[in-house]
Design an enzyme around this catalytic site. Structure first.
Site, short mmCIF file in Angstrom:
data_model
loop_
_atom_site.label_atom_id
_atom_site.label_comp_id
_atom_site.label_asym_id
_atom_site.label_seq_id
_atom_site.Cartn_x
_atom_site.Cartn_y
_atom_site.Cartn_z
N TYR A 56 1.65 5.71 -15.39
CA TYR A 56 2.48 4.57 -15.81
C TYR A 56 3.93 5.00 -15.73
O TYR A 56 4.28 6.08 -16.22
CB TYR A 56 2.14 4.16 -17.25
N GLU A 58 7.04 2.78 -16.17
CA GLU A 58 8.01 1.69 -16.38
C GLU A 58 9.42 2.24 -16.40
O GLU A 58 9.70 3.26 -17.03
CB GLU A 58 7.68 0.94 -17.67
N ASP A 202 14.25 -14.11 3.40
CA ASP A 202 12.87 -13.66 3.20
C ASP A 202 12.34 -13.26 4.58
O ASP A 202 11.95 -14.12 5.38
CB ASP A 202 12.04 -14.79 2.59
N THR A 228 7.94 -8.43 2.18
CA THR A 228 6.71 -7.70 1.91
C THR A 228 6.72 -6.47 2.80
O THR A 228 7.56 -6.34 3.70
CB THR A 228 5.46 -8.55 2.20
N LYS A 231 3.28 -6.51 6.63
CA LYS A 231 3.07 -7.35 7.83
C LYS A 231 3.53 -6.55 9.05
O LYS A 231 2.91 -5.53 9.35
CB LYS A 231 3.80 -8.67 7.64
N ARG A 237 0.08 -3.18 0.94
CA ARG A 237 0.40 -4.48 0.34
C ARG A 237 1.41 -4.26 -0.78
O ARG A 237 1.09 -3.75 -1.83
CB ARG A 237 -0.86 -5.13 -0.24
#
Ligand code: DSN
Length: 422
Positions: A56, A58, A202, A228, A231, A237
């Site tokens: 973790y 954060e 985008d 993203t 692609k 992902r």
């Protein structure tokens, strides 16, 4: 999948392992034409499945809410530096879980609920998160939408300017999910400047083309670049937000703690590897080959009598309007799937049909280019598509099975990156 490829998985959960194995075979044997999909390298796959998953983290490198971040900080800092170098930006945030959360973070950074935002309409080729009604971005904000011209299928920049000046939106999004043509970032920047809007590019679909120099870069023109990573960029992902220094704090604060919790460190590692790969000369060649293949495929489809939105392509993507073929998009897409050719059905601009049963199919060349297919193969691909659409019209399952055998044969000669079987 062989037992040695995922032996622990096979032993712990044979049922799940069998699904993964079947997917590996499917990806190896089919011609994958969905323009937003690709094959990641074995290195990206490995990086995405490491013990980094166990942490973790954060916060951001050097500013975490958890101890034990010595290695995680180095992974994230490396991904950030590589993103900045590759895309020529001041600041990069590599933590967004995927494209939609990345875009939502942009809203959080720059707009308040009820503000007007502007983007391309979904049925015209835009994205849900650019203010389209069924998305949170279209219900929490007041979305106004632009489209393409009916006669050319191209963005009408004068109409975009008129709408922007009339509405003075807080945010303007350019980019989308079904745009076969080059985006004029400089024209959008001029419009956003006049309207006093924050401009967001985008580039999820074309990030790899930008990295490889096969599409102009938005970096010098826009306030924020959202993308993203999975692609044309060929990473895991995930997503990234990039911006000038003046917006860095707002973007970081919006991603964490505004919208997300701990980053997915294993994905960050995969992104770092993909960015490294995308900085190599071989990736530049890949990006240009993706476009060359798409142009060759578009030309071959036109010869077969297909109607293409905007008449062709400048990038990796082709939108086929099947209105004249009397086979709607969904029936064609499902027939192509049975023929071993994987596409998605898609609306076309001014589509008289419904989004769940539209008139078009959307195809692209990122995956087949990753397997090494080149322009010489595109007439054959167009021929398969043409035969499959004809077979769909006639309900000829034998013809679809024959195409599938031909597809499987060709694919066996072009092993897929990251897959053991081909
Ligand atoms: N689902 C993506 C695509 O296929 O283009 C967009 O989010």
């Amino acid at each position: 999948m062989s037992a040695s490829r995922h032996p622990a998985l096979l032993s712990a959960d044979p049922e799940l392992a069998s699904f993964v194995a079947a997917e590996e075979v499917l990806q190896a044997q089919t011609l994958r034409l969905i323009p937003s999909e690709n094959y990641v390298s074995a290195a990206v796959l490995e990086a995405s499945g490491t013990v980094l998953q166990n942490k973790y983290s954060e916060g951001y490198p050097g500013r975490r809410y958890y101890e034990g971040q010595q290695n995680i900080d180095r992974v994230e800092a490396l991904a950030i530096e590589r993103a900045k170098g590759l895309f020529g930006v001041d600041h990069a945030n590599v933590q967004p879980y995927s494209g939609s959360p990345a875009n939502l973070a942009v809203y959080l950074a720059f707009a308040k609920p009820g503000d007007t935002v502007m983007g391309m309409a979904l049925p015209m080729g835009g994205h849900l998160t650019h203010g389209w009604g069924v998305s949170a971005t279209g219900s929490w904000f007041r979305g106004v939408q632009y489209g393409v011209r009916a006669d050319t299928g191209l963005i009408d920049y004068d109409a975009v300017r008129d709408l922007a000046l009339a509405e003075r939106p807080k945010l303007i999004f350019c980019g989308g999910t079904a745009l076969p043509r080059t985006i004029d970032f400089a024209a959008f920047a001029e419009i956003a400047r006049e309207a006093g809007s924050i401009l967001v590019a985008d580039v999820a679909h074309i990030a790899g083309l930008i990295a490889g120099g096969a599409h102009p870069s938005p970096a010098d023109h826009v306030d924020v670049v959202s993308t993203t990573t999975h692609k044309t960029l060929r990473g895991p992902r995930g997503a990234m937000l990039m911006c000038r220094e003046e917006h860095a704090k707002a973007i970081d604060k919006a991603v964490f703690p505004g919208l997300q919790g701990g980053p997915h460190n294993q994905t960050t590692a995969g992104i770092a590897v993909a960015l490294h790969e995308a900085a190599q000369p071989s990736f530049t060649a890949y990006a240009h080959q993706v476009v060359a293949n798409a142009k060759a495929l578009a030309a071959a489809l036109l010869q077969k009598g297909f109607d293409l939105v905007s008449g062709g392509t400048d990038n990796h993507l082709i939108l086929i309007d099947l209105t004249g073929k009397d086979v709607p998009g969904k029936i064609a897409a499902k027939a192509l799937d049975r023929a071993g050719i994987v596409v998605n059905y898609n609306t076309v601009p001014f589509d008289p049909r419904k989004p769940f049963d539209p008139s078009g199919i959307r195809i692209g060349t990122p995956s087949l280019t990753s397997r090494g297919l080149s322009t010489e193969h595109m007439p054959l691909v167009a021929d398969w598509i043409s035969r499959a659409v004809d077979a769909a019209a006639k309900g000829d399952e034998q013809a679809l099975a024959a195409i599938r055998a031909e597809v499987t044969d060709l694919m066996a000669a072009f092993p897929a990156p990251g897959l053991p079987l081909s």
